[in-house]
Design a protein around this motif. Structure first.
Motif, PDB file in Angstrom:
ATOM      1  N   ASN A 256       0.841  -1.191   0.000  1.00 30.52           N
ATOM      2  CA  ASN A 256       0.000   0.000   0.000  1.00 30.52           C
ATOM      3  C   ASN A 256       0.880   1.246   0.000  1.00 30.52           C
ATOM      4  O   ASN A 256       1.904   1.290   0.657  1.00 30.52           O
ATOM      5  CB  ASN A 256      -0.907   0.010   1.223  1.00 30.52           C
ATOM      6  CG  ASN A 256      -1.926  -1.101   1.170  1.00 30.52           C
ATOM      7  OD1 ASN A 256      -2.448  -1.413   0.112  1.00 30.52           O
ATOM      8  ND2 ASN A 256      -2.203  -1.702   2.299  1.00 30.52           N
ATOM      9  N   ASP A 257       0.446   2.241  -0.727  1.00 29.30           N
ATOM     10  CA  ASP A 257       1.155   3.515  -0.736  1.00 29.30           C
ATOM     11  C   ASP A 257       0.776   4.364   0.468  1.00 29.30           C
ATOM     12  O   ASP A 257       1.578   5.144   0.961  1.00 29.30           O
ATOM     13  CB  ASP A 257       0.849   4.268  -2.027  1.00 29.30           C
ATOM     14  CG  ASP A 257       1.522   3.621  -3.221  1.00 29.30           C
ATOM     15  OD1 ASP A 257       2.757   3.720  -3.302  1.00 29.30           O
ATOM     16  OD2 ASP A 257       0.833   3.009  -4.045  1.00 29.30           O
TER      17      ASP A 257
ATOM     18  N   THR B 243      -1.686   4.126   4.226  1.00 32.24           N
ATOM     19  CA  THR B 243      -2.573   3.421   5.152  1.00 32.24           C
ATOM     20  C   THR B 243      -2.852   4.336   6.328  1.00 32.24           C
ATOM     21  O   THR B 243      -1.924   4.932   6.886  1.00 32.24           O
ATOM     22  CB  THR B 243      -1.942   2.103   5.659  1.00 32.24           C
ATOM     23  OG1 THR B 243      -1.712   1.239   4.536  1.00 32.24           O
ATOM     24  CG2 THR B 243      -2.865   1.396   6.643  1.00 32.24           C
TER      25      THR B 243
ATOM     26  N   ARG C 294     -13.445  -3.230  -1.143  1.00 45.43           N
ATOM     27  CA  ARG C 294     -12.350  -2.674  -1.929  1.00 45.43           C
ATOM     28  C   ARG C 294     -12.953  -2.101  -3.205  1.00 45.43           C
ATOM     29  O   ARG C 294     -13.823  -2.720  -3.815  1.00 45.43           O
ATOM     30  CB  ARG C 294     -11.327  -3.754  -2.262  1.00 45.43           C
ATOM     31  CG  ARG C 294     -10.065  -3.199  -2.902  1.00 45.43           C
ATOM     32  CD  ARG C 294      -9.010  -4.281  -3.150  1.00 45.43           C
ATOM     33  NE  ARG C 294      -9.425  -5.157  -4.243  1.00 45.43           N
ATOM     34  CZ  ARG C 294      -9.809  -6.422  -4.116  1.00 45.43           C
ATOM     35  NH1 ARG C 294      -9.828  -7.007  -2.938  1.00 45.43           N
ATOM     36  NH2 ARG C 294     -10.168  -7.127  -5.162  1.00 45.43           N
TER      37      ARG C 294
ATOM     38  N   GLU D  65      -6.586   2.074  -5.950  1.00 49.44           N
ATOM     39  CA  GLU D  65      -7.325   0.977  -5.327  1.00 49.44           C
ATOM     40  C   GLU D  65      -7.424   1.301  -3.841  1.00 49.44           C
ATOM     41  O   GLU D  65      -6.406   1.480  -3.174  1.00 49.44           O
ATOM     42  CB  GLU D  65      -6.606  -0.354  -5.539  1.00 49.44           C
ATOM     43  CG  GLU D  65      -7.395  -1.518  -4.996  1.00 49.44           C
ATOM     44  CD  GLU D  65      -6.749  -2.849  -5.324  1.00 49.44           C
ATOM     45  OE1 GLU D  65      -6.933  -3.345  -6.450  1.00 49.44           O
ATOM     46  OE2 GLU D  65      -6.040  -3.365  -4.441  1.00 49.44           O
TER      47      GLU D  65
ATOM     48  N   ASP E 104      -8.854   0.239  -0.102  1.00 41.56           N
ATOM     49  CA  ASP E 104      -9.256  -0.894   0.717  1.00 41.56           C
ATOM     50  C   ASP E 104      -9.780  -0.345   2.045  1.00 41.56           C
ATOM     51  O   ASP E 104      -9.116   0.489   2.678  1.00 41.56           O
ATOM     52  CB  ASP E 104      -8.049  -1.817   0.951  1.00 41.56           C
ATOM     53  CG  ASP E 104      -8.446  -3.140   1.521  1.00 41.56           C
ATOM     54  OD1 ASP E 104      -9.350  -3.781   0.965  1.00 41.56           O
ATOM     55  OD2 ASP E 104      -7.841  -3.550   2.534  1.00 41.56           O
TER      56      ASP E 104
ATOM     57  N   SER F 208      -6.726   2.010   3.211  1.00 41.64           N
ATOM     58  CA  SER F 208      -5.442   2.032   2.526  1.00 41.64           C
ATOM     59  C   SER F 208      -5.673   2.297   1.045  1.00 41.64           C
ATOM     60  O   SER F 208      -6.771   2.112   0.528  1.00 41.64           O
ATOM     61  CB  SER F 208      -4.676   0.719   2.743  1.00 41.64           C
ATOM     62  OG  SER F 208      -5.429  -0.379   2.294  1.00 41.64           O
ATOM     63  N   ALA F 209      -4.627   2.756   0.397  1.00 40.68           N
ATOM     64  CA  ALA F 209      -4.706   3.082  -1.027  1.00 40.68           C
ATOM     65  C   ALA F 209      -3.438   2.629  -1.727  1.00 40.68           C
ATOM     66  O   ALA F 209      -2.347   2.746  -1.187  1.00 40.68           O
ATOM     67  CB  ALA F 209      -4.902   4.586  -1.219  1.00 40.68           C
ATOM     68  N   LYS F 210      -3.634   2.122  -2.943  1.00 44.25           N
ATOM     69  CA  LYS F 210      -2.523   1.781  -3.827  1.00 44.25           C
ATOM     70  C   LYS F 210      -2.621   2.679  -5.053  1.00 44.25           C
ATOM     71  O   LYS F 210      -3.705   2.908  -5.574  1.00 44.25           O
ATOM     72  CB  LYS F 210      -2.611   0.324  -4.276  1.00 44.25           C
ATOM     73  CG  LYS F 210      -2.407  -0.681  -3.181  1.00 44.25           C
ATOM     74  CD  LYS F 210      -2.520  -2.091  -3.727  1.00 44.25           C
ATOM     75  CE  LYS F 210      -2.517  -3.096  -2.602  1.00 44.25           C
ATOM     76  NZ  LYS F 210      -2.786  -4.458  -3.096  1.00 44.25           N
TER      77      LYS F 210
ATOM     78  N   ARG G  55       0.692  10.465  -2.667  1.00 42.90           N
ATOM     79  CA  ARG G  55       0.810   9.926  -1.303  1.00 42.90           C
ATOM     80  C   ARG G  55       0.495  11.006  -0.269  1.00 42.90           C
ATOM     81  O   ARG G  55      -0.242  10.774   0.676  1.00 42.90           O
ATOM     82  CB  ARG G  55       2.219   9.387  -1.051  1.00 42.90           C
ATOM     83  CG  ARG G  55       2.451   8.013  -1.548  1.00 42.90           C
ATOM     84  CD  ARG G  55       3.834   7.548  -1.112  1.00 42.90           C
ATOM     85  NE  ARG G  55       4.135   6.272  -1.708  1.00 42.90           N
ATOM     86  CZ  ARG G  55       5.322   5.912  -2.136  1.00 42.90           C
ATOM     87  NH1 ARG G  55       6.360   6.732  -2.037  1.00 42.90           N
ATOM     88  NH2 ARG G  55       5.513   4.725  -2.654  1.00 42.90           N
TER      89      ARG G  55
END
Length: 158
Positions: free
Chosen positions: A2-3, A5, A73, A84, A86, A102-104, A118
């Motif tokens: 994850n980038d 959280t 998600r 993405e 979550d 969290s994010a990607k 970020r």
């Protein structure tokens, strides 16, 4: 990996938080970066929708996975970046829940914007989770008041 959280502990049982999460039109109540959010169908995998951000950008999204009362998600596209998100609930006690967002960040040009994204996502997600916490705790408190004692003032968000 994850980038971003972000976590918060909420004095509320998971069903109260889940009801807030799964009601996309209410998203602007707690996610202050969102002007409007909608799903084009039920809260289940495959359902698509969109959010309009306060800056006017339209962000198409799709629910990728849903575990009722536990997690969901969704994927989204913002300009040339794939995101993405979550969302997870972890019950700590009957009236306390850890909420984890969290994010990607991915996509062909994501390497150009990853650092900036970020930082922006960390700020936005932290604010959103703090607002979600306040809303969920207010609704959990209201749910504990006997029906005969509830008044209009208890039900309005500040």
């Amino acid at each position: 990996m994850n980038d971003v959280t972000v976590k918060v502990i909420v004095r509320s049982p998971p069903p109260v938080i889940w009801k807030i999460w799964s009601n996309f039109p209410e998203s602007p109540l707690w996610d202050t970066d969102v002007r409007h959010c909608e799903l084009n169908g039920p809260f289940q995998p495959g359902t698509q929708g969109k959010c309009v951000l306060n800056n006017g950008l339209k962000m198409p999204l799709k629910l990728e996975a849903v575990k009722p009362q536990e997690s969901y998600r969704n994927s989204a596209k913002l300009l040339w970046i794939n995101l993405e998100f979550d969302h997870r609930l972890r019950r700590l006690s009957p009236n306390e829940t850890q909420v984890i967002h969290s994010a990607k960040i991915s996509g062909p040009l994501s390497f150009l914007y990853r650092g900036l994204m970020r930082k922006a996502l960390t700020v936005a997600m932290t604010t959103a989770l703090n607002n979600l916490k306040a809303l969920a705790e207010l609704r959990a408190d209201v749910a504990c008041i006997p029906d005969g004692e509830k008044s209009e003032t208890h039900l309005h968000l500040v």
